[in-house]
Motif scaffolding. Sequence first.
Motif, mmCIF file in Angstrom:
data_model
loop_
_atom_site.group_PDB
_atom_site.id
_atom_site.type_symbol
_atom_site.label_atom_id
_atom_site.label_comp_id
_atom_site.label_asym_id
_atom_site.label_seq_id
_atom_site.Cartn_x
_atom_site.Cartn_y
_atom_site.Cartn_z
ATOM 1 N N GLU A 37 33.599 -45.001 32.743
ATOM 2 C CA GLU A 37 32.332 -44.487 33.252
ATOM 3 C C GLU A 37 32.493 -44.111 34.718
ATOM 4 O OE1 GLU A 37 29.031 -47.026 32.430
ATOM 5 O OE2 GLU A 37 29.398 -47.030 30.265
ATOM 6 N N ARG A 38 31.855 -43.038 35.102
ATOM 7 C CA ARG A 38 31.864 -42.579 36.484
ATOM 8 C C ARG A 38 30.631 -43.116 37.202
ATOM 9 N NH1 ARG A 38 36.895 -40.310 37.711
ATOM 10 N NH2 ARG A 38 37.660 -39.270 35.824
ATOM 11 N N VAL A 39 30.790 -43.411 38.478
ATOM 12 C CA VAL A 39 29.681 -43.900 39.295
ATOM 13 C C VAL A 39 29.657 -43.069 40.577
ATOM 14 C CG1 VAL A 39 28.613 -45.895 40.387
ATOM 15 C CG2 VAL A 39 30.051 -46.220 38.367
ATOM 16 N N SER A 40 28.632 -42.246 40.720
ATOM 17 C CA SER A 40 28.531 -41.352 41.874
ATOM 18 C C SER A 40 27.350 -41.758 42.744
ATOM 19 C CB SER A 40 28.363 -39.899 41.421
ATOM 20 O OG SER A 40 29.522 -39.454 40.734
ATOM 21 N N ALA A 41 27.606 -41.930 44.033
ATOM 22 C CA ALA A 41 26.566 -42.351 44.976
ATOM 23 C C ALA A 41 26.308 -41.244 45.992
ATOM 24 C CB ALA A 41 26.994 -43.628 45.694
ATOM 25 N N TYR A 42 25.028 -40.977 46.243
ATOM 26 C CA TYR A 42 24.631 -39.929 47.182
ATOM 27 C C TYR A 42 23.664 -40.522 48.201
ATOM 28 C CZ TYR A 42 26.614 -36.925 43.601
ATOM 29 O OH TYR A 42 27.469 -36.343 42.693
ATOM 30 N N LEU A 43 23.991 -40.332 49.468
ATOM 31 C CA LEU A 43 23.182 -40.875 50.558
ATOM 32 C C LEU A 43 22.420 -39.746 51.242
ATOM 33 C CD1 LEU A 43 22.584 -43.470 52.291
ATOM 34 C CD2 LEU A 43 24.386 -42.656 53.825
ATOM 35 N N PHE A 44 21.111 -39.918 51.334
ATOM 36 C CA PHE A 44 20.255 -38.933 51.987
ATOM 37 C C PHE A 44 19.521 -39.604 53.144
ATOM 38 C CE2 PHE A 44 20.217 -37.932 47.352
ATOM 39 C CZ PHE A 44 21.050 -36.817 47.410
ATOM 40 N N THR A 45 19.780 -39.116 54.342
ATOM 41 C CA THR A 45 19.125 -39.631 55.538
ATOM 42 C C THR A 45 18.391 -38.482 56.216
ATOM 43 O OG1 THR A 45 20.951 -41.199 55.849
ATOM 44 C CG2 THR A 45 19.447 -40.892 57.705
ATOM 45 N N PRO A 46 17.115 -38.650 56.545
ATOM 46 C CA PRO A 46 16.378 -37.564 57.204
ATOM 47 C C PRO A 46 17.108 -37.028 58.430
ATOM 48 C CG PRO A 46 14.869 -39.308 56.568
ATOM 49 C CD PRO A 46 16.259 -39.821 56.285
ATOM 50 N N ARG A 47 17.245 -35.721 58.477
ATOM 51 C CA ARG A 47 17.852 -35.002 59.606
ATOM 52 C C ARG A 47 19.340 -35.293 59.781
ATOM 53 N NH1 ARG A 47 12.969 -36.599 60.804
ATOM 54 N NH2 ARG A 47 13.668 -38.540 61.745
ATOM 55 N N LYS A 48 20.001 -35.761 58.728
ATOM 56 C CA LYS A 48 21.448 -35.961 58.780
ATOM 57 C C LYS A 48 22.088 -35.362 57.531
ATOM 58 C CE LYS A 48 21.811 -40.077 61.708
ATOM 59 N NZ LYS A 48 22.387 -41.440 61.826
ATOM 60 N N ALA A 49 23.388 -35.097 57.617
ATOM 61 C CA ALA A 49 24.101 -34.507 56.485
ATOM 62 C C ALA A 49 24.186 -35.505 55.329
ATOM 63 C CB ALA A 49 25.502 -34.084 56.919
ATOM 64 N N ASP A 50 24.155 -34.978 54.109
ATOM 65 C CA ASP A 50 24.281 -35.823 52.926
ATOM 66 C C ASP A 50 25.713 -36.350 52.817
ATOM 67 O OD1 ASP A 50 21.711 -34.979 52.486
ATOM 68 O OD2 ASP A 50 22.246 -33.514 50.946
ATOM 69 N N VAL A 51 25.843 -37.539 52.226
ATOM 70 C CA VAL A 51 27.152 -38.171 52.045
ATOM 71 C C VAL A 51 27.295 -38.579 50.581
ATOM 72 C CG1 VAL A 51 28.653 -40.091 52.715
ATOM 73 C CG2 VAL A 51 27.136 -39.052 54.413
ATOM 74 N N ALA A 52 28.491 -38.412 50.023
ATOM 75 C CA ALA A 52 28.728 -38.793 48.626
ATOM 76 C C ALA A 52 30.012 -39.603 48.509
ATOM 77 C CB ALA A 52 28.811 -37.553 47.743
ATOM 78 N N LYS A 53 29.993 -40.590 47.628
ATOM 79 C CA LYS A 53 31.192 -41.361 47.295
ATOM 80 C C LYS A 53 31.223 -41.562 45.788
ATOM 81 C CE LYS A 53 32.155 -43.843 51.586
ATOM 82 N NZ LYS A 53 32.494 -45.150 52.204
ATOM 83 N N HIS A 54 32.445 -41.671 45.257
ATOM 84 C CA HIS A 54 32.593 -41.745 43.808
ATOM 85 C C HIS A 54 33.497 -42.912 43.413
ATOM 86 C CE1 HIS A 54 30.696 -37.799 43.587
ATOM 87 N NE2 HIS A 54 31.481 -37.452 44.591
ATOM 88 N N ALA A 55 33.099 -43.578 42.337
ATOM 89 C CA ALA A 55 33.861 -44.716 41.824
ATOM 90 C C ALA A 55 33.986 -44.585 40.310
ATOM 91 C CB ALA A 55 33.158 -46.027 42.194
ATOM 92 N N VAL A 56 34.776 -45.461 39.729
ATOM 93 C CA VAL A 56 34.879 -45.526 38.272
ATOM 94 C C VAL A 56 34.557 -46.946 37.836
ATOM 95 C CG1 VAL A 56 36.622 -43.711 38.173
ATOM 96 C CG2 VAL A 56 37.343 -46.096 38.243
ATOM 97 N N CYS A 57 34.099 -47.061 36.603
ATOM 98 C CA CYS A 57 33.761 -48.365 36.035
ATOM 99 C C CYS A 57 34.351 -48.440 34.634
ATOM 100 C CB CYS A 57 32.237 -48.534 35.991
ATOM 101 S SG CYS A 57 31.677 -50.169 35.453
ATOM 102 N N LYS A 58 35.112 -49.489 34.374
ATOM 103 C CA LYS A 58 35.687 -49.657 33.043
ATOM 104 C C LYS A 58 35.935 -51.135 32.787
ATOM 105 C CE LYS A 58 39.857 -48.526 32.146
ATOM 106 N NZ LYS A 58 41.102 -47.779 31.903
ATOM 107 N N ARG A 59 36.314 -51.440 31.565
ATOM 108 C CA ARG A 59 36.578 -52.833 31.225
ATOM 109 C C ARG A 59 38.064 -53.141 31.373
ATOM 110 N NH1 ARG A 59 33.330 -53.579 25.641
ATOM 111 N NH2 ARG A 59 33.505 -51.309 25.612
#
Length: 217
Positions: free
Chosen positions: A166-188
């Motif tokens: 499974e993929r896990v994608s995180a997106y950070l949104f801060t007013p008046r700042k550039a968006d940031v993204a990080k990606h992880a994986v999840c498995k057993r």
Amino acid sequence: MSGKNYLDLMQFFEGYVRNYRRLNLTGDHNRSMMTNREIDYFANLGEMLGFDSFVEDSKFDKIKNRSRPMDLAWWRWDSLGDMEHYDHLALHLERENSFNKDLDTIDKLFSETENEYIPHNVIGIQTLNSNEKIEELNKVVKGRNSCQQSKVLMVYRYPDVEKELERVSAYLFTPRKADVAKHAVCKRDDFGYWFMCFEKEYKFYEAKTAKKEVQLL
């Protein structure tokens, strides 16, 4: 300045990824149990950071004219200020495992409510059946947050059938700042327990494993 106290939400995501194995979740745990463990993780984190954590805390929705409980709320207590009321709602977190409730999750995070219930930070963790809706959902989030002005972390978990993980994608949104993204994986792992690692780490592991297999030929 917005006057809000923004937290380092992406650092929280990194801790969530690094510590996921400690939740002791296996394939035998159903979605409800997984949700509860994850909420408990963030509730404990909030307490360790000095906030008061409340699960299923009430929050009045003016549009629906009824209370809609928050999965998790962190309240900030100011011991030097008003001793009868919390200073502010530091975090509102929602964890949703149902694919068809993605917009409802966003609606709860950005509902029209009383001023003291407007969160300074929000985290939404949403399970999806694919990554196709992420861009659309993020547009909705940014549109709703244009008024609320919270710092926002949206985490999407979705299957990668080809890689059997499974993929896990995180997106950070801060007013008046550039968006940031990080990606992880999840498995057993080999013992059936779910763990997470960052995408770069997993690619490094794959390359290292492939190299060993070539050497054995």
